[in-house]
Design a protein around this motif. Sequence first.
Motif, PDB file in Angstrom:
ATOM      1  N   CYS A   1       0.957  -1.098  -0.062  1.00  0.00           N
ATOM      2  CA  CYS A   1      -0.003  -0.038  -0.070  1.00  0.00           C
ATOM      3  C   CYS A   1       1.004   1.170  -0.117  1.00  0.00           C
ATOM      4  O   CYS A   1       1.785   1.265   0.788  1.00  0.00           O
TER       5      CYS A   1
ATOM      6  N   CYS B   1      -0.091   3.145   3.751  1.00  0.00           N
ATOM      7  CA  CYS B   1       0.262   2.528   4.995  1.00  0.00           C
ATOM      8  C   CYS B   1       1.602   1.704   4.936  1.00  0.00           C
ATOM      9  O   CYS B   1       1.831   0.951   5.979  1.00  0.00           O
TER      10      CYS B   1
ATOM     11  N   CYS C   1      -6.715  -0.923  -0.360  1.00  0.00           N
ATOM     12  CA  CYS C   1      -5.790  -1.637   0.498  1.00  0.00           C
ATOM     13  C   CYS C   1      -6.724  -2.085   1.716  1.00  0.00           C
ATOM     14  O   CYS C   1      -7.544  -1.319   2.426  1.00  0.00           O
TER      15      CYS C   1
ATOM     16  N   CYS D   1      -5.928  -0.051   5.356  1.00  0.00           N
ATOM     17  CA  CYS D   1      -6.216   1.374   5.713  1.00  0.00           C
ATOM     18  C   CYS D   1      -7.165   2.033   4.782  1.00  0.00           C
ATOM     19  O   CYS D   1      -7.856   3.145   4.920  1.00  0.00           O
TER      20      CYS D   1
HETATM   21 ZN   LIG Z   1      -3.024   0.766   3.218  1.00  0.00          ZN
END
Ligand SMILES: [Zn+2]
Length: 216
Positions: free
Chosen positions: A18, A21, A40, A43
């Motif tokens: 990602c 994050c 993702c 997050c």
């Molecule tokens: Zn993420």
Amino acid sequence: MSTDSEKFSLKIPLALKCSKCKEPASPKIHLDQTSFDWTCPKCGFVHPSLFGLDVTIGFLLLERSRYELITDKDFSMSIVMSAMAFESELSRLFGKWKQIDALRADQDFDREACEKELRARSPCLNAFGRQPETAPCSPGRCAELSDPISTRFQSIRLGSLAKDFQKHLFWPRNQILHWGDAQNSYEDAAVCYSLANMGLLILRKMDEERRKQLES
Ligand SMILES: [Zn+2]
């Protein structure tokens, strides 16, 4: 009821991270998908249209090879996928340039004749008829999705690219598919993966060069 994409069974697990994050994930896509949105799971960040037009079947097969190598540890399957990736890209470009040649000569493109010519030739020798001046050995764009695979393999020589690809990529594949000899190690598969990856980069470079010549 099945959706269109469910008809395709060959799935490609991608090794992604990602961009927000940094959580790693491996969503699976189908072989015919050249673009997709990825959310993702941790997050919720949405990565829209993850691929561009230059993601081909060869590239996706190579990703499957990586998955078999790193995650599933099915080294023989990884070798088969690596060889398929390179062969797919060779054939795709061969067909693409046959189509362009036909277009420029104001002729109809004969797909059957093209297939026949491909079958008659050794795919590797055919593509490397004209060898690139320099081999782009850096991981480059094909490695954008994840880290490059390193191996101790050093025996590719620029002067004999076609033969080396046959010997070190297609022959191991043949050992598996023709003889059922599937006792491959991680190193065997890593070598094939690296070769196929390099092959795809070289083909991309050759394709770019040819496009440049066409434009000039
Ligand atoms: Zn993420």
